[in-house]
Motif scaffolding. Structure first.
Motif, PDB file in Angstrom:
ATOM      1  N   ASP A 220      74.133 -31.394  21.414  1.00 18.99           N
ATOM      2  CA  ASP A 220      73.533 -30.792  20.223  1.00 18.99           C
ATOM      3  C   ASP A 220      73.230 -29.304  20.384  1.00 18.99           C
ATOM      4  N   ILE A 221      73.450 -28.749  21.566  1.00 21.01           N
ATOM      5  CA  ILE A 221      73.111 -27.350  21.817  1.00 21.01           C
ATOM      6  C   ILE A 221      74.272 -26.452  21.424  1.00 21.01           C
ATOM      7  N   LEU A 222      73.979 -25.507  20.541  1.00 22.66           N
ATOM      8  CA  LEU A 222      74.976 -24.525  20.107  1.00 22.66           C
ATOM      9  C   LEU A 222      75.064 -23.393  21.123  1.00 22.66           C
ATOM     10  N   THR A 223      73.909 -22.818  21.483  1.00 20.36           N
ATOM     11  CA  THR A 223      73.886 -21.760  22.488  1.00 20.36           C
ATOM     12  C   THR A 223      72.746 -21.998  23.469  1.00 20.36           C
ATOM     13  N   MET A 224      73.097 -21.948  24.735  1.00 17.81           N
ATOM     14  CA  MET A 224      72.127 -22.042  25.817  1.00 17.81           C
ATOM     15  C   MET A 224      72.051 -20.648  26.421  1.00 17.81           C
ATOM     16  N   PRO A 225      70.875 -20.028  26.372  1.00 24.54           N
ATOM     17  CA  PRO A 225      70.763 -18.647  26.859  1.00 24.54           C
ATOM     18  C   PRO A 225      71.093 -18.528  28.343  1.00 24.54           C
ATOM     19  N   ALA A 226      71.534 -17.345  28.707  1.00 29.40           N
ATOM     20  CA  ALA A 226      71.793 -17.064  30.117  1.00 29.40           C
ATOM     21  C   ALA A 226      70.474 -17.023  30.877  1.00 29.40           C
ATOM     22  N   ARG A 227      70.540 -17.428  32.110  1.00 29.18           N
ATOM     23  CA  ARG A 227      69.377 -17.384  32.991  1.00 29.18           C
ATOM     24  C   ARG A 227      69.234 -15.980  33.560  1.00 29.18           C
ATOM     25  N   ASP A 228      67.993 -15.567  33.757  1.00 29.10           N
ATOM     26  CA  ASP A 228      67.679 -14.336  34.473  1.00 29.10           C
ATOM     27  C   ASP A 228      66.919 -14.788  35.714  1.00 29.10           C
ATOM     28  N   GLY A 229      67.658 -15.154  36.754  1.00 25.94           N
ATOM     29  CA  GLY A 229      67.029 -15.754  37.928  1.00 25.94           C
ATOM     30  C   GLY A 229      66.506 -17.134  37.560  1.00 25.94           C
ATOM     31  N   VAL A 230      65.183 -17.311  37.590  1.00 22.82           N
ATOM     32  CA  VAL A 230      64.577 -18.595  37.223  1.00 22.82           C
ATOM     33  C   VAL A 230      63.808 -18.471  35.909  1.00 22.82           C
ATOM     34  N   LYS A 231      64.304 -17.599  35.004  1.00 25.87           N
ATOM     35  CA  LYS A 231      63.683 -17.420  33.686  1.00 25.87           C
ATOM     36  C   LYS A 231      64.750 -17.461  32.598  1.00 25.87           C
ATOM     37  N   ILE A 232      64.346 -17.975  31.443  1.00 30.05           N
ATOM     38  CA  ILE A 232      65.117 -17.835  30.214  1.00 30.05           C
ATOM     39  C   ILE A 232      64.156 -17.221  29.208  1.00 30.05           C
ATOM     40  N   THR A 233      64.522 -16.069  28.658  1.00 31.65           N
ATOM     41  CA  THR A 233      63.611 -15.351  27.751  1.00 31.65           C
ATOM     42  C   THR A 233      64.083 -15.338  26.307  1.00 31.65           C
ATOM     43  N   THR A 234      65.239 -15.920  26.026  1.00 32.29           N
ATOM     44  CA  THR A 234      65.716 -16.002  24.643  1.00 32.29           C
ATOM     45  C   THR A 234      65.803 -17.465  24.229  1.00 32.29           C
ATOM     46  N   ASN A 235      66.065 -17.694  22.951  1.00 33.60           N
ATOM     47  CA  ASN A 235      65.957 -19.035  22.369  1.00 33.60           C
ATOM     48  C   ASN A 235      67.163 -19.933  22.649  1.00 33.60           C
ATOM     49  N   ILE A 236      66.864 -21.201  22.899  1.00 33.47           N
ATOM     50  CA  ILE A 236      67.888 -22.245  22.886  1.00 33.47           C
ATOM     51  C   ILE A 236      68.150 -22.542  21.414  1.00 33.47           C
ATOM     52  N   THR A 237      69.418 -22.557  21.011  1.00 30.21           N
ATOM     53  CA  THR A 237      69.777 -22.792  19.616  1.00 30.21           C
ATOM     54  C   THR A 237      70.520 -24.116  19.492  1.00 30.21           C
ATOM     55  N   LEU A 238      70.052 -24.953  18.567  1.00 27.44           N
ATOM     56  CA  LEU A 238      70.724 -26.231  18.319  1.00 27.44           C
ATOM     57  C   LEU A 238      71.766 -26.076  17.222  1.00 27.44           C
ATOM     58  N   LYS A 239      72.758 -26.963  17.226  1.00 29.93           N
ATOM     59  CA  LYS A 239      73.782 -26.975  16.191  1.00 29.93           C
ATOM     60  C   LYS A 239      73.129 -27.297  14.846  1.00 29.93           C
TER      61      LYS A 239
END
Length: 183
Positions: free
Chosen positions: A32-51
């Motif tokens: 169901d995930i449209l976009t999975m943000p890139a990791r910055d080390g052990v952080k994700i600072t942008t949104n997970i987007t669903l389809k």
């Protein structure tokens, strides 16, 4: 981001004390995930987007039963991380049984939270290293419930990550929702 070496102090107070967990976890089906943000080390600072047309699932787990941990394993030169989230869902409702039957064998991404004022939100699993669900049911003189374990199917170089993005929309609750005030 390249790792920058820093010295690591103990921290203030008692940093190893248990941290209360929000009993409501968010379950996302990897498909169901449209976009999975890139990791910055052990952080994700942008949104997970669903389809479009999809939502996550909120699930209550007994707070004292929730365990979220990453374990390293593997032979020398083959080490990696296994991500784990474990908790007990009390009772034997129709809704939880339907969820379990419909989603056995699926690939999952989970979002868990702490209950402190400086709560940490973590994402467990990724599109390339999703979590798999196993279930152990109990219905005896000690109690009724389901121990749910989500675990990496394969060892990878990815730990669970801290997440500061927006929590995706979840499906509406059915039945008694008095224990789901945190969502």
């Amino acid at each position: 981001m390249a790792y920058k070496k820093v010295s690591i102090a103990k921290g203030h107070g008692s940093p190893g004390a248990p941290k209360a967990k929000d009993p409501n976890i968010i379950i996302l089906l990897a498909r169901d995930i449209l976009t999975m943000p890139a990791r910055d080390g052990v952080k994700i600072t942008t949104n997970i987007t669903l389809k479009p047309g999809t939502v996550g699932i909120g699930l209550y787990l007994t707070p004292s039963s929730i365990k979220r941990n990453d374990n390293s394993e593997g032979d020398p030169d083959k080490e990696g991380w296994i991500q784990n989230v474990v908790g007990v869902h009390p009772g034997d409702s129709l809704e939880v049984n339907e969820f379990l039957e419909a989603n056995l064998g699926e690939d999952f991404i989970l979002i868990t939270k702490e209950c402190s004022t400086a709560a940490s939100v973590k994402v467990h699993g990724s599109l390339c290293a999703p979590l798999k669900l196993t279930v152990e049911e109990q219905d005896d003189s000690e109690g009724v419930g389901k121990t749910l374990t989500w675990k990496s199917a394969l060892r990878s170089n990815e730990k669970s990550v801290f997440y500061t993005g927006v929590i995706p929309t979840i499906a509406e609750y059915t039945g008694d929702t008095s224990s789901n005030d945190g969502l």
